[in-house]
Design a protein around this motif. Sequence first.
Motif, PDB file in Angstrom:
ATOM      1  N   GLY A  72      48.119  40.991  37.245  1.00  0.00           N
ATOM      2  CA  GLY A  72      46.983  41.803  36.827  1.00  0.00           C
ATOM      3  C   GLY A  72      45.636  41.196  37.179  1.00  0.00           C
ATOM      4  N   LEU A  73      45.583  39.881  37.325  1.00  0.00           N
ATOM      5  CA  LEU A  73      44.328  39.235  37.712  1.00  0.00           C
ATOM      6  C   LEU A  73      43.962  39.502  39.170  1.00  0.00           C
ATOM      7  N   ILE A  74      44.966  39.732  40.007  1.00  0.00           N
ATOM      8  CA  ILE A  74      44.720  39.828  41.438  1.00  0.00           C
ATOM      9  C   ILE A  74      44.923  41.239  41.991  1.00  0.00           C
ATOM     10  N   ALA A  75      46.073  41.823  41.724  1.00  0.00           N
ATOM     11  CA  ALA A  75      46.477  43.064  42.401  1.00  0.00           C
ATOM     12  C   ALA A  75      45.507  44.237  42.226  1.00  0.00           C
ATOM     13  N   PRO A  76      45.073  44.568  41.008  1.00  0.00           N
ATOM     14  CA  PRO A  76      44.197  45.745  40.881  1.00  0.00           C
ATOM     15  C   PRO A  76      42.883  45.596  41.651  1.00  0.00           C
ATOM     16  N   ALA A  77      42.282  44.426  41.553  1.00  0.00           N
ATOM     17  CA  ALA A  77      41.008  44.215  42.245  1.00  0.00           C
ATOM     18  C   ALA A  77      41.196  44.150  43.750  1.00  0.00           C
ATOM     19  N   ALA A  78      42.270  43.516  44.201  1.00  0.00           N
ATOM     20  CA  ALA A  78      42.505  43.371  45.636  1.00  0.00           C
ATOM     21  C   ALA A  78      42.834  44.700  46.306  1.00  0.00           C
ATOM     22  N   THR A  79      43.539  45.569  45.591  1.00  0.00           N
ATOM     23  CA  THR A  79      43.917  46.854  46.175  1.00  0.00           C
ATOM     24  C   THR A  79      42.881  47.938  45.934  1.00  0.00           C
ATOM     25  N   GLY A  80      42.007  47.745  44.957  1.00  0.00           N
ATOM     26  CA  GLY A  80      41.035  48.769  44.607  1.00  0.00           C
ATOM     27  C   GLY A  80      41.627  49.883  43.752  1.00  0.00           C
ATOM     28  N   ILE A  81      42.887  49.725  43.348  1.00  0.00           N
ATOM     29  CA  ILE A  81      43.550  50.715  42.501  1.00  0.00           C
ATOM     30  C   ILE A  81      43.391  50.262  41.046  1.00  0.00           C
ATOM     31  N   ALA A  82      42.634  51.013  40.290  1.00  0.00           N
ATOM     32  CA  ALA A  82      42.367  50.721  38.877  1.00  0.00           C
ATOM     33  C   ALA A  82      41.870  49.284  38.678  1.00  0.00           C
ATOM     34  N   PRO A  83      40.779  48.904  39.337  1.00  0.00           N
ATOM     35  CA  PRO A  83      40.298  47.526  39.224  1.00  0.00           C
ATOM     36  C   PRO A  83      39.875  47.122  37.820  1.00  0.00           C
ATOM     37  N   VAL A  84      39.705  48.073  36.917  1.00  0.00           N
ATOM     38  CA  VAL A  84      39.369  47.733  35.533  1.00  0.00           C
ATOM     39  C   VAL A  84      40.513  46.954  34.877  1.00  0.00           C
ATOM     40  N   LEU A  85      41.700  47.023  35.453  1.00  0.00           N
ATOM     41  CA  LEU A  85      42.827  46.283  34.898  1.00  0.00           C
ATOM     42  C   LEU A  85      42.670  44.773  35.061  1.00  0.00           C
ATOM     43  N   THR A  86      41.864  44.334  36.019  1.00  0.00           N
ATOM     44  CA  THR A  86      41.664  42.897  36.225  1.00  0.00           C
ATOM     45  C   THR A  86      40.975  42.243  35.026  1.00  0.00           C
TER      46      THR A  86
END
Length: 123
Positions: free
Chosen positions: A59-73
């Motif tokens: 959750g620290l990396i994937a949402p922000a890196a993919t741009g999919i639901a970056p609020v999850l980071t």
Amino acid sequence: MSIFLWGLQGVLAAVVGMSGLGKLAQPKDKLAETYTWMQDVSKGTVWFIGLVEVVGAIGLIAPAATGIAPVLTPIAAAGLAIFSLLAAILHIRRKELRGVAIVAILFVVAAVIAWGRFGPYGW
């Protein structure tokens, strides 16, 4: 500051993720040699802790890196900060000062990431 936060995210994800994978992959008896607190918890609890750590690291990396639901980071970072506080309580009750120091550092890193990504350096 965003690059600094990415660096913190990477380091925290690596540390927490590797710890979680170790808890998921190794038997509790072997882990208890390193982590004395495991003597007081069930195998299911150890597995749950490992799973939470792995999911938090992702959750620290994937949402922000993919741009999919970056609020999850930042949500993942806040969750890991809370998880660190709970771990600190366990170590304080067991009078394990080294454990308290380690999770205190993890708490600070997670809290800084949550603050930065929820606040001025969010997506």
